[in-house]
Enzyme design. Sequence first.
Site, PDB file in Angstrom:
ATOM      1  N   GLN A 282       9.896  11.610  -2.325  1.00  0.00           N
ATOM      2  CA  GLN A 282      10.923  10.616  -1.998  1.00  0.00           C
ATOM      3  C   GLN A 282      12.157  11.280  -1.385  1.00  0.00           C
ATOM      4  OE1 GLN A 282      10.509   7.284  -2.303  1.00  0.00           O
ATOM      5  NE2 GLN A 282      12.549   6.866  -1.535  1.00  0.00           N
TER       6      GLN A 282
ATOM      7  N   LYS B  57       6.858   1.378  -6.020  1.00  0.00           N
ATOM      8  CA  LYS B  57       5.644   1.981  -5.462  1.00  0.00           C
ATOM      9  C   LYS B  57       4.585   2.141  -6.544  1.00  0.00           C
ATOM     10  CE  LYS B  57       8.016   4.461  -1.810  1.00  0.00           C
ATOM     11  NZ  LYS B  57       8.830   5.625  -1.491  1.00  0.00           N
TER      12      LYS B  57
ATOM     13  N   ASP C 263       3.013   9.714   4.061  1.00  0.00           N
ATOM     14  CA  ASP C 263       4.248   9.307   4.745  1.00  0.00           C
ATOM     15  C   ASP C 263       4.166   9.582   6.251  1.00  0.00           C
ATOM     16  OD1 ASP C 263       6.354   8.096   3.345  1.00  0.00           O
ATOM     17  OD2 ASP C 263       6.880   9.972   2.337  1.00  0.00           O
TER      18      ASP C 263
HETATM   19  N1  GUN Z   1      13.157   7.226   1.507  1.00  0.00           N
HETATM   20  C1  GUN Z   1      13.369   6.059   2.145  1.00  0.00           C
HETATM   21  N2  GUN Z   1      12.250   5.654   2.768  1.00  0.00           N
HETATM   22  C2  GUN Z   1      11.310   6.578   2.529  1.00  0.00           C
HETATM   23  C3  GUN Z   1       9.946   6.704   2.889  1.00  0.00           C
HETATM   24  O1  GUN Z   1       9.352   5.874   3.593  1.00  0.00           O
HETATM   25  N3  GUN Z   1       9.307   7.801   2.426  1.00  0.00           N
HETATM   26  C4  GUN Z   1       9.927   8.735   1.665  1.00  0.00           C
HETATM   27  N4  GUN Z   1       9.219   9.777   1.264  1.00  0.00           N
HETATM   28  N5  GUN Z   1      11.188   8.650   1.304  1.00  0.00           N
HETATM   29  C5  GUN Z   1      11.876   7.573   1.731  1.00  0.00           C
END
Ligand code: GUN
Length: 295
Positions: free
Chosen positions: A98, A54, A121
């Site tokens: 996350q 990311k 998100d």
């Molecule tokens: N863990 C796995 N996929 C995601 C996501 O799209 N966002 C977040 N914050 N954590 C994740």
Amino acid sequence: MTAAIIDGKAYAEALRARVAAAVPAFVEATGRKPGLAVVLVGEDPASQVYVRSKGKAMVAAGLESFEHKLPDTTTQEELSALVERLNADEAVDGILVQLPLPKGVDEKAVISTIDPAKDVDGFHVINAGRLAVGEEALVPCTPLGCLMLLRDRLGDLSGLDAVVVGRSNIVGKPMAQLLLQENCTVTVAHSRTRDLPGVVRRADIVVAAVGRPQMIRGDWLKPGATVIDVGINRIQIGEGKTRLVGDVEFESASEVAGAITPVPGGVGPMTIAVLLRNTLVAAHARAGLPAPEGL
Ligand code: GUN
């Protein structure tokens, strides 16, 4: 029939390029780059890989990436205090915590601390509620990415039968809302659904998000269906060897479907591209600028 391959990697690259192309006008208007704060708690290896990619994608698109790595002994209070600081930070347009969080930390409580305007998100109940009633919302990245691929492939989705397999808050439920907004007839199937193959066989669109390797087989599909496979499962294929597979059995499904996303290279790359998109959209909204076109 041999299904067309839906190239999520190519679509994601093009979306990232569109985001990158829109950044200079934002910098010109505001004197700063759009910024995303990513919070990683603990040492989960998969999460570390995601967070690193990311960060890289952000910088490559000309956005600012702020990484906050905390030990797995972090308390909920400490984590919420960090989120509050990020809420107040003018340089931060998006906050991503996350998941999964370590045991003992209440994910819902942490997510509810995030300013909904920075919730890239789309996990905050305010954004989930806005999506449900059809108001402007930040929408979870994976289902929005799936919708982009479906629209790109099929154009108007109006009247199509869509079956979403899986009812998670992150994928299944928001996916169903998005497809409803597109005027699909939507069924959400899950582990308690009776005659799952029969339900899936009705669908013009199948979105598989159950987290069970290769569960949906070709003989479950209506010929010509469009199949979006959200699953990413690592399976053992021999002595010390593993392979990534989706929730759909690709070989048999691609003989029946009209189009299908591969794993890897389908939905996976879309998630980060949409995260960049959501960050840019959130940044424009916070700055009082109109949303950039074509995203
Ligand atoms: N863990 C796995 N996929 C995601 C996501 O799209 N966002 C977040 N914050 N954590 C994740």
